[in-house]
Each structure stands twice: as C-alpha cells, then as structure tokens.
Design a protein around this motif. Structure first.
Motif, PDB file in Angstrom:
ATOM      1  N   UNK A 381       0.881  -1.180   0.000  1.00 24.78           N
ATOM      2  CA  UNK A 381       0.000   0.000   0.000  1.00 24.78           C
ATOM      3  C   UNK A 381       0.916   1.226   0.000  1.00 24.78           C
ATOM      4  N   UNK A 382       1.389   1.608  -1.187  1.00 22.99           N
ATOM      5  CA  UNK A 382       2.514   2.530  -1.294  1.00 22.99           C
ATOM      6  C   UNK A 382       2.134   3.995  -1.143  1.00 22.99           C
ATOM      7  N   UNK A 383       1.099   4.421  -1.859  1.00 26.22           N
ATOM      8  CA  UNK A 383       0.778   5.847  -1.916  1.00 26.22           C
ATOM      9  C   UNK A 383      -0.721   6.053  -1.802  1.00 26.22           C
ATOM     10  N   UNK A 384      -1.101   7.311  -1.560  1.00 28.46           N
ATOM     11  CA  UNK A 384      -2.528   7.647  -1.437  1.00 28.46           C
ATOM     12  C   UNK A 384      -3.163   7.984  -2.778  1.00 28.46           C
ATOM     13  N   UNK A 385      -2.315   8.140  -3.830  1.00 28.04           N
ATOM     14  CA  UNK A 385      -2.824   8.442  -5.159  1.00 28.04           C
ATOM     15  C   UNK A 385      -2.093   7.569  -6.187  1.00 28.04           C
ATOM     16  N   UNK A 386      -2.248   7.911  -7.465  1.00 24.46           N
ATOM     17  CA  UNK A 386      -1.645   7.153  -8.566  1.00 24.46           C
ATOM     18  C   UNK A 386      -0.148   6.943  -8.332  1.00 24.46           C
ATOM     19  N   UNK A 387       0.311   5.697  -8.489  1.00 29.27           N
ATOM     20  CA  UNK A 387       1.747   5.411  -8.446  1.00 29.27           C
ATOM     21  C   UNK A 387       2.245   5.462  -9.890  1.00 29.27           C
ATOM     22  N   UNK A 388       2.967   6.535 -10.210  1.00 24.81           N
ATOM     23  CA  UNK A 388       3.298   6.824 -11.606  1.00 24.81           C
ATOM     24  C   UNK A 388       4.469   6.027 -12.142  1.00 24.81           C
ATOM     25  N   UNK A 389       5.376   5.582 -11.264  1.00 24.18           N
ATOM     26  CA  UNK A 389       6.543   4.837 -11.744  1.00 24.18           C
ATOM     27  C   UNK A 389       7.096   3.994 -10.610  1.00 24.18           C
ATOM     28  N   UNK A 390       7.836   2.946 -10.971  1.00 20.13           N
ATOM     29  CA  UNK A 390       8.448   2.071  -9.973  1.00 20.13           C
ATOM     30  C   UNK A 390       9.722   1.485 -10.566  1.00 20.13           C
ATOM     31  N   UNK A 391      10.765   1.363  -9.732  1.00 17.57           N
ATOM     32  CA  UNK A 391      12.041   0.797 -10.188  1.00 17.57           C
ATOM     33  C   UNK A 391      12.739   0.072  -9.046  1.00 17.57           C
ATOM     34  N   UNK A 392      13.388  -1.051  -9.404  1.00 20.08           N
ATOM     35  CA  UNK A 392      14.295  -1.724  -8.486  1.00 20.08           C
ATOM     36  C   UNK A 392      15.665  -1.062  -8.583  1.00 20.08           C
ATOM     37  N   UNK A 393      16.348  -0.914  -7.434  1.00 17.77           N
ATOM     38  CA  UNK A 393      17.745  -0.471  -7.439  1.00 17.77           C
ATOM     39  C   UNK A 393      18.449  -1.110  -6.259  1.00 17.77           C
ATOM     40  N   UNK A 394      19.423  -1.979  -6.584  1.00 19.96           N
ATOM     41  CA  UNK A 394      20.120  -2.750  -5.557  1.00 19.96           C
ATOM     42  C   UNK A 394      19.075  -3.505  -4.728  1.00 19.96           C
ATOM     43  N   UNK A 395      19.061  -3.279  -3.405  1.00 17.17           N
ATOM     44  CA  UNK A 395      18.096  -4.014  -2.580  1.00 17.17           C
ATOM     45  C   UNK A 395      16.926  -3.131  -2.166  1.00 17.17           C
ATOM     46  N   UNK A 396      16.660  -2.103  -2.985  1.00 23.60           N
ATOM     47  CA  UNK A 396      15.545  -1.219  -2.689  1.00 23.60           C
ATOM     48  C   UNK A 396      14.552  -1.173  -3.864  1.00 23.60           C
ATOM     49  N   UNK A 397      13.327  -0.815  -3.552  1.00 23.34           N
ATOM     50  CA  UNK A 397      12.288  -0.583  -4.546  1.00 23.34           C
ATOM     51  C   UNK A 397      11.834   0.861  -4.377  1.00 23.34           C
ATOM     52  N   UNK A 398      11.874   1.644  -5.460  1.00 17.15           N
ATOM     53  CA  UNK A 398      11.584   3.073  -5.393  1.00 17.15           C
ATOM     54  C   UNK A 398      10.333   3.359  -6.217  1.00 17.15           C
ATOM     55  N   UNK A 399       9.508   4.271  -5.732  1.00 12.71           N
ATOM     56  CA  UNK A 399       8.271   4.614  -6.446  1.00 12.71           C
ATOM     57  C   UNK A 399       8.059   6.117  -6.425  1.00 12.71           C
ATOM     58  N   UNK A 400       7.288   6.593  -7.408  1.00 15.10           N
ATOM     59  CA  UNK A 400       6.863   7.994  -7.444  1.00 15.10           C
ATOM     60  C   UNK A 400       5.347   8.042  -7.559  1.00 15.10           C
ATOM     61  N   UNK A 401       4.755   9.180  -7.171  1.00 19.19           N
ATOM     62  CA  UNK A 401       3.288   9.210  -7.093  1.00 19.19           C
ATOM     63  C   UNK A 401       2.717  10.599  -7.336  1.00 19.19           C
ATOM     64  N   UNK A 402       1.445  10.589  -7.672  1.00 12.88           N
ATOM     65  CA  UNK A 402       0.693  11.833  -7.803  1.00 12.88           C
ATOM     66  C   UNK A 402       0.378  12.454  -6.439  1.00 12.88           C
ATOM     67  N   UNK A 403       0.796  11.821  -5.350  1.00  4.93           N
ATOM     68  CA  UNK A 403       0.660  12.451  -4.029  1.00  4.93           C
ATOM     69  C   UNK A 403       1.859  13.351  -3.719  1.00  4.93           C
ATOM     70  N   UNK A 404       2.670  13.660  -4.773  1.00  3.12           N
ATOM     71  CA  UNK A 404       3.799  14.604  -4.716  1.00  3.12           C
ATOM     72  C   UNK A 404       5.045  14.039  -4.040  1.00  3.12           C
ATOM     73  N   UNK A 405       5.107  12.734  -3.827  1.00  4.44           N
ATOM     74  CA  UNK A 405       6.246  12.154  -3.106  1.00  4.44           C
ATOM     75  C   UNK A 405       6.888  11.013  -3.892  1.00  4.44           C
ATOM     76  N   UNK A 406       8.112  10.675  -3.455  1.00  3.48           N
ATOM     77  CA  UNK A 406       8.759   9.426  -3.829  1.00  3.48           C
ATOM     78  C   UNK A 406       8.957   8.624  -2.552  1.00  3.48           C
ATOM     79  N   UNK A 407       8.932   7.305  -2.664  1.00  6.54           N
ATOM     80  CA  UNK A 407       9.161   6.456  -1.502  1.00  6.54           C
ATOM     81  C   UNK A 407      10.160   5.352  -1.840  1.00  6.54           C
ATOM     82  N   UNK A 408      10.910   4.941  -0.822  1.00  3.86           N
ATOM     83  CA  UNK A 408      11.884   3.863  -0.982  1.00  3.86           C
ATOM     84  C   UNK A 408      11.507   2.749  -0.012  1.00  3.86           C
ATOM     85  N   UNK A 409      11.465   1.508  -0.538  1.00  3.89           N
ATOM     86  CA  UNK A 409      11.089   0.337   0.255  1.00  3.89           C
ATOM     87  C   UNK A 409      12.236  -0.660   0.265  1.00  3.89           C
TER      88      UNK A 409
END
Length: 453
Positions: A381-409
């Motif tokens: 359950x990553x974001x409160x709005x549209x998740x516009x993009x997602x990418x793996x990098x090393x041992x992290x998963x990164x996402x961007x969203x229409x909620x104006x943020x990026x998140x790293x998992x």
C-alpha cells in the motif's frame, strides 16, 4: 471426491437407466484407446499438434515433453484421436496423409524470416546474459548470511539520509519523463508535454534542446541505448531515435503505430527497441534495418509500458486494463498474465535477479510478482494516489506518485524506508543511478536527491 480407481462397482447397479460399471469401463477404454492411437515417434506427435492448432515445438522442449503436452491437450479437450487418425493424420510414421483431403488451412500466422532470425539472436544472446546473472547470484549466495545482513542494513540506513540538493525549472509544461544514461550518469534526458526533449548534466544544467515539438507532441517515453552513450529514443506521436551529439534531426523515425506511443525501451543488446502505444499494441523494432519485426496484441485497453527482462529473453507489458502480460520473445507467446490491480498500471520493472517483477498502479499500490511461483508475492500500500513509476535499485524498490512524493522500500520485507518530499505537484517520473535519484513532475521541474554525507 470419489476415487474411481479404488471404487468397487457392481456392474448390475444402474442410475437413471445408466449402468455405472459399463460407463466407467467405457471411460477407461476410451482413455486407453487414445493412448494407443497417439504416435510415439516425434514426427507424428508434431503432425498431430499442428493439426489441432498448437505450436509444433516450444523452446527447450524434448520429444517426451512434446508427447506429454499432446496427451494433456487431448484429455483437456476430449479430442477423438480415432477421428484424427481416420481423416487427417497418418499414425504410422507420423506424416500427414497423401491426397487432396489434407487441409491447407494454417492455424497461426507464420513469422517472417527477419523475426525468426531475431528470435534466434535473442535466444543466443540471452544464454550468455543469464549465465552471467546466475554466476553473480551464485557468488552472492556464498557470502556469509551475517555479512549480507549487515550490508543490507547499512544500505537501508543510507537510504534514510536522502535529501534534496538541486531543483531546476525545465519546461513550460509538465515534465513527463526523465532518463539517466546507464553508461554515463552525468548525461540526463528529460521530456515534457510541451514536446521538448532536453539533455542535462548531473548538476541539472541544460546542455541541449532537441527540436521534437512539431513531430512528437507530448513526450511520453525516453530511453538510452545500453551500448552507445550517444544514442537515445523518445516517443510521442511516433518513435524517434536521436544522436545526442546532434540536435538537428532524428536518425530515424518508426511510424507504424496508429495512436500515441507512451513508453519505449532498448533490448539489452541494443539491437532492438520495444514500444507501447495507445493503439492497444506493443511492437518490436530492429534498429539496424528500421523494420517492425512484431506487432503484438493481447491487452484489452491501451498499452502503457514495456520492460525487457535483464537477460532479454522475456518482455513484460502493462496498460490501462490493469493487467501485465509476460511474453517469451523466443517463442512469440504470452507465458504468464499478472492480474490483481483494480486500476490502470503505469509503472513496471524487473529486478536484477530476473525473478521478480514490480507493477505500480492508479489504485495506489505496488505489486511484486514471483515468476518461479507464478503468483503475487507482495502487495504494498505505497501511496494515497496514482503510483506513476516504480524501479528496483540494488536491494531497494523506489516509487513515485501523484501524491507529490517518492518512496523507498526494502526488498527484504517490503517495508518503507523513507519518503522524499519536495515536489509541489504530481511526480510523473524518476530515474536512479548509484549516485543520485532524479525526479520530474507536474510542477515543470527536475529535482535531484542524494545521500547526505
């Protein structure tokens, strides 16, 4: 459930006028008859597969596997093998019968010679890449668990120290796409809904502007060649390939799509490029010949994005129907649907391990899929709005969203590590390299994020 193999049946017992014993004996007799009529030689098996409209062979399939597949199809479809033997397929020797009664109808569209050669190339190329990938995974598996755990904890702690270090106004319209060169992290491309494509350095200085406004319209996709640091592709009304050293005109235009082209990606070999379009297809192109090799349908709505497997043997597509499809480029077949999102999919990426796929959706979630188990591995359950993009990098998963943020998992437990806040409006795209993250958005800016210290 009744086990008919263990059931003792009274042959005199009847149900609704049907003698159960005779019925079961008939089923068993039919099964044995089918087994006896299915050819044992490979040529005969291929002839029968061809007749029932199935692929004659699949990549890596042995003769025994092929006959087992045929038997399964016969049982599943309740095919009368005796009827095939009488009318169309010669059982002895496995060749089609001579005479005018052999149908000329084809059950598939034959591939062009160029596509066949491309599939051979992709198969050979993927073998080498898969060996390198598996060797790397094997070496990682030899590292003591305590050392791996400490390393991942250290990486996760570093992620929490990402900070905004630069921001640049790039266009007069929303900046829809950003791409960092995989060969030189100091070369960055941005594309906007104003139709312009710009080359930046790692400090966000605009070095060049490419005149794509009239021909592309809204720029949706950008991709760097993985083998030539000067070549890139961009998409809008069509697909264009450019040399980053020249801003005058594209090297080539690929124009067969009948609607807006949203995303594109180069094959790991750099020889092919795939494009996703609102005409509900994705296409595969040969860059050397500028030829369309494959037009692939399968989605019920617009196709939004495509991504090649790290080995180059598979391709995943996803779109506004909320479904991602995994295609085997060597077979020309869809081998796995990834269904679970309830709204359109906008982001898609493969993990470097070649096993996991991540999809991001307008439903606010990211789903991680495991191809070995052929199922959904995790829903975030990553974001409160549209998740516009997602990418793996090393041992992290990164996402961007229409909620104006990026998140790293964290890819260990899919828990959030940090949230990057700085955009005043929707984050439409981002890209990541070892040195920094670059994001672009509705606020017409590009922003750079680095780890402090």
């Amino acid at each position: 459930m009744v086990n008919y193999d263990e059931l003792q049946v009274d042959n005199n017992h009847t149900t609704d006028g049907v003698n159960v014993g005779e019925f079961l004996e008939g089923l068993e007799g039919k099964r044995r008859a089918n087994l006896g009529l299915v050819p044992t030689d490979d040529a005969g098996v291929k002839a029968m597969l061809r007749h029932i409209g199935e692929p004659v062979t699949r990549f890596g399939e042995s003769a025994g596997d092929r006959r087992t597949r045929l038997l399964g199809l016969i049982a599943e479809r309740n095919i009368e093998v005796s009827a095939l033997a009488d009318n169309d397929v010669e059982m002895d020797g496995g060749e089609e019968a001579d005479g005018d009664d052999v149908p000329d109808e084809e059950f598939y569209t034959p591939a062009s010679e160029e596509l066949v050669e491309a599939r051979r190339f992709i198969a050979r190329d993927a073998l080498g890449r898969s060996q390198i990938r598996l060797d790397a995974l094997r070496l990682q598996g030899e590292v003591p668990f305590e050392e791996v755990l400490l390393g991942r904890r250290s990486q996760n702690e570093l992620c929490k120290r990402y900070g905004l270090v630069g921001s640049q106004l790039i266009s007069t319209r929303p900046v829809s796409m950003v791409a960092i060169s995989p060969l030189d992290s100091d070369r960055v491309l941005t594309g906007s809904w104003g139709g312009d494509v710009k080359l930046l350095n790692g400090e966000l200085d605009v070095l060049k502007t490419f005149d794509t406004t009239a021909s592309l319209g809204k720029v949706g996709g950008l991709a760097w060649s993985p083998v030539d640091e000067s070549i890139f592709a961009c998409t809008g009304a069509n697909v264009q390939l450019w040399n980053a050293e020249s801003t005058e005109a594209p090297l080539m235009e690929l124009t067969n799509h009948t609607n807006r082209v949203v995303r594109c990606q180069f094959h790991p070999s750099g020889r092919f490029i795939a494009s996703a379009s609102f005409d509900m297809t994705w296409r595969l192109w040969d860059i050397n010949t500028q030829q369309e090799l494959l037009l692939q349908e399968g989605h019920s709505k617009e196709v939004y994005t495509v991504r090649f497997h790290p080995d180059g043997s598979l391709l995943a597509s996803a779109g506004l129907d909320g479904v991602s499809l995994v295609w085997d480029l060597r077979l020309g077949q869809m081998i796995m649907p990834l269904k679970g999102h309830i709204k359109p999919i906008y982001g898609l990426d493969w993990s470097a391990n070649g096993v996991n796929v991540a999809t991001s959706s307008a439903d606010g979630s990211i789903k991680v899929w495991d191809l070995r188990m052929q199922r959904e591995l995790e829903t975030i359950a990553a974001h409160s709005k549209v998740v516009s993009d997602v990418k793996f990098h090393k041992n992290q998963l990164i996402s961007s969203s229409y909620d104006n943020t990026l998140k790293i998992f964290s890819c260990d437990n899919w828990l959030p590590l940090t949230t990057l806040e700085g955009h005043s409006e929707k984050v439409m795209s981002f890209d990541v390299c070892d040195d920094y993250i670059l994001s672009t958005g509705w606020d017409r800016s590009a922003k750079k994020w680095v780890v402090d210290g």
